[in-house]
Write an enzyme that holds these catalytic residues in place. Structure first.
Site, PDB file in Angstrom:
ATOM      1  N   ASN A 118      75.670 134.685  87.530  1.00 17.37           N
ATOM      2  CA  ASN A 118      76.820 135.221  88.261  1.00 17.37           C
ATOM      3  C   ASN A 118      78.043 135.340  87.371  1.00 17.37           C
ATOM      4  O   ASN A 118      78.807 136.297  87.488  1.00 17.37           O
ATOM      5  CB  ASN A 118      77.137 134.342  89.477  1.00 17.37           C
ATOM      6  CG  ASN A 118      76.148 134.552  90.610  1.00 17.37           C
ATOM      7  OD1 ASN A 118      74.988 134.869  90.375  1.00 17.37           O
ATOM      8  ND2 ASN A 118      76.593 134.379  91.831  1.00 17.37           N
ATOM      9  N   GLU A 129      77.670 138.332  85.360  1.00 21.07           N
ATOM     10  CA  GLU A 129      77.909 139.470  86.271  1.00 21.07           C
ATOM     11  C   GLU A 129      79.416 139.751  86.384  1.00 21.07           C
ATOM     12  O   GLU A 129      79.845 140.909  86.320  1.00 21.07           O
ATOM     13  CB  GLU A 129      77.287 139.105  87.624  1.00 21.07           C
ATOM     14  CG  GLU A 129      77.534 140.044  88.769  1.00 21.07           C
ATOM     15  CD  GLU A 129      76.962 139.450  90.077  1.00 21.07           C
ATOM     16  OE1 GLU A 129      75.805 138.967  90.081  1.00 21.07           O
ATOM     17  OE2 GLU A 129      77.683 139.444  91.082  1.00 21.07           O
TER      18      GLU A 129
END
Ligand code: NBP
Length: 475
Positions: free
Chosen positions: A186, A189
């Site tokens: 994440n 990301e």
């Protein structure tokens, strides 16, 4: 029992994951939700799934064949602990509880330890891909024991995304390793999204291209080195017009980016591990900066360049931005994999970074061609100290070098913020430097705190008598 696997928590993620499981040959899926209406609604909407419903935890346990396997998909935090307690009441030693929610990895370490003491196996599994991925095939990052993986592996392989013939799931490592790797996913990301947003901003404000025109540029980029899900959806978002106003959608969306905390966890963890993940940190801070309208209003009149126009030769500039984006992305991924290496060392997890790159090729948000290059790099050199020093990346950084510097200079000159582009370049120049001004910092530390220093020309630890005659003493 008649079901070989069960799902607890039937909100969007849980019900989609349950449907995914039920659609695979050989699976019968027991389902349970705290609020029973959700269970009934799922059964009504999807009779084809052949779900085995339960209205109590006792009934849920009775419906499962042994060893029981249950996947929890509830709101991460207190809800997860509550469901674990309930399952422990009705499960037996040898059964497996999987937490598929977005747990913070230290919670997973704690839960695994507590559950293991009861003889039940606990597996924290990071699941990426949102609701669509849960239904059609996510990327799955399970931790937990080897024993659990033996039972769970085939089930998870059956529902995971497939990339180049391989399921996007691997046993990441013990206890919290899976949720740790999901957290770093994440974080990466966040960095990838911020870099793409900076590229858009530089092209828009620097060349005056419209969002629809920039959508075409991204669509073109998506056929090369940058090919990825995030570039693809960026083109879709930029192409979208707002029906109500006729404007580009991106111009009517309030420019304040939210966050659910996983980027911050990645940065906080990196700070305690002493790993510089500057790209992820800048991306996280950029969202925070955007979300302070009162400060932005107060700062709006601060001096700076007014009408940025970066480029007279705009085609060349756009290609420069593409190269700068790719170079910065290499740095961001290199930093993320550095955090995985450091986390694995800290927690004695035996994480194979190449296997992680492979399971991110499908199902998850950062899926990209690029991940094949990362897998290749670790296959060629498993102990690679830093991803970006692998030949493929070194070559790309060399190719993008001049463009990257031109873009960062142009951004600074025009007053267009490019925190992820420029911090990635600074990291790059820092890590490759012969000498760093860290020598001066260490001298300052010795001056005010007697923190000592080492010398380049001989072994030992030294301190200078700064408040005395300034001679050097060995300590
Ligand atoms: P939510 O995160 O919105 O959670 C809702 C579910 O949690 C409902 O089934 C609810 O039951 C249950 N629940 C709660 Br809240 N407290 C409970 C308790 N004390 N005991 C039993 N059940 C309880 O659902 P979601 O969006 O489907 O996400 C599920 C998990 O997957 C989360 O951990 C999330 O972070 C993770 N995840 C989400 C995504 C995504 O794209 N949304 C992606 C990857 C991972 P109720 O119906 O009785 O209220």
């Amino acid at each position: 029992g008649t079901a070989n696997v069960g799902v607890v928590g039937l909100a969007v993620m849980g019900s989609n994951l349950a449907r995914n499981l039920a659609s695979r040959e050989g699976n019968t899926v027991a389902v349970f939700n705290r609020t029973e209406e959700k269970t009934r609604a799922l059964l009504d909407e999807h009779p084809e799934a052949g779900f085995v419903p339960a209205s109590t935890y006792e009934e849920f346990a009775a419906r499962l064949s042994k060893p029981r396997t249950a996947i929890i998909m509830v709101k991460a935090g207190a809800g997860t602990d509550a469901v674990i307690d309930e399952l422990l009441r009705v499960f037996e030693p040898g059964d497996i509880i999987v937490d598929g929610g977005n747990a913070y990895f230290p919670d997973t370490i704690r839960r695994e330890k507590a559950v293991r003491e009861t003889g039940v196996n606990f597996v924290g599994a990071g699941i990426s891909g949102g609701e669509e991925g849960a239904l059609t095939g996510p990327s799955i990052m399970p931790g937990g024991s080897d024993e659990s993986w033996a039972t769970l592996g085939p089930i998870l392989k059956s529902i995971a995304a497939v990339a180049e013939g391989e399921p996007c799931v691997t046993h990441v490592g013990r206890d919290g390793a899976g949720h740790f790797v999901k957290m770093v996913h994440n974080g990466i990301e966040y960095a990838d999204m911020q870099l793409i947003a900076e590229a858009y901003d530089l092209i828009r404000r620097g060349t005056g291209r419209s969002p629809a025109e920039i959508a075409e540029i991204f669509a073109e980029w998506n056929t090369g080195d940058l090919e990825s899900y995030l570039i693809e959806i960026t083109a879709e978002v930029l192409r979208q017009a707002d029906a109500e106003t006729g404007k580009p959608l991106v111009d009517v969306i309030l420019d304040q980016a939210g966050a659910k905390g996983t980027g911050a966890w990645t940065v906080q963890t990196a700070l305690s591990l002493g790993v510089p993940v500057s790209g992820i940190a800048e991306a996280t801070f950029a969202r925070s900066l955007s979300s302070h309208p009162e400060q932005r209003a107060a700062a709006a009149d601060l001096p700076g360049p007014q009408e940025p126009s970066l480029a007279t030769e705009t085609e060349g500039f756009i290609e420069d931005v593409r190269l700068a984006l790719f170079a910065s992305k290499i740095v961001a991924y290199s930093q993320g994999f550095d955090e995985i290496r450091a986390g694995a060392a800290e927690h004695a997890w035996n994480i194979d970074p190449g296997a992680i790159a492979k399971i991110w090729r499908g199902g998850c948000i950062i899926r990209a061609q690029f991940l094949n290059r990362i897998a290749d790099a670790y296959a060629a050199e498993p102990d690679l100290p830093l991803l970006m020093t692998a030949p493929y990346f070194t070559e790309a950084l060399s190719r993008g070098q001049a463009a990257w510097r031109r873009v960062v200079v142009a951004a600074a000159r025009a007053g267009i913020p490019a925190p992820a582009f420029s911090s990635s370049l600074s990291y790059y120049d820092g890590i490759r430097a012969d000498r760093l001004p860290a020598a001066l910092v260490q001298g300052q530390r010795d001056y005010f705190g007697a923190h000592t220093y080492k010398r380049v020309d001989k072994p030992g630890t030294f301190h200078r008598l700064w408040s005395g005659d300034r001679t050097e003493v060995e300590v």
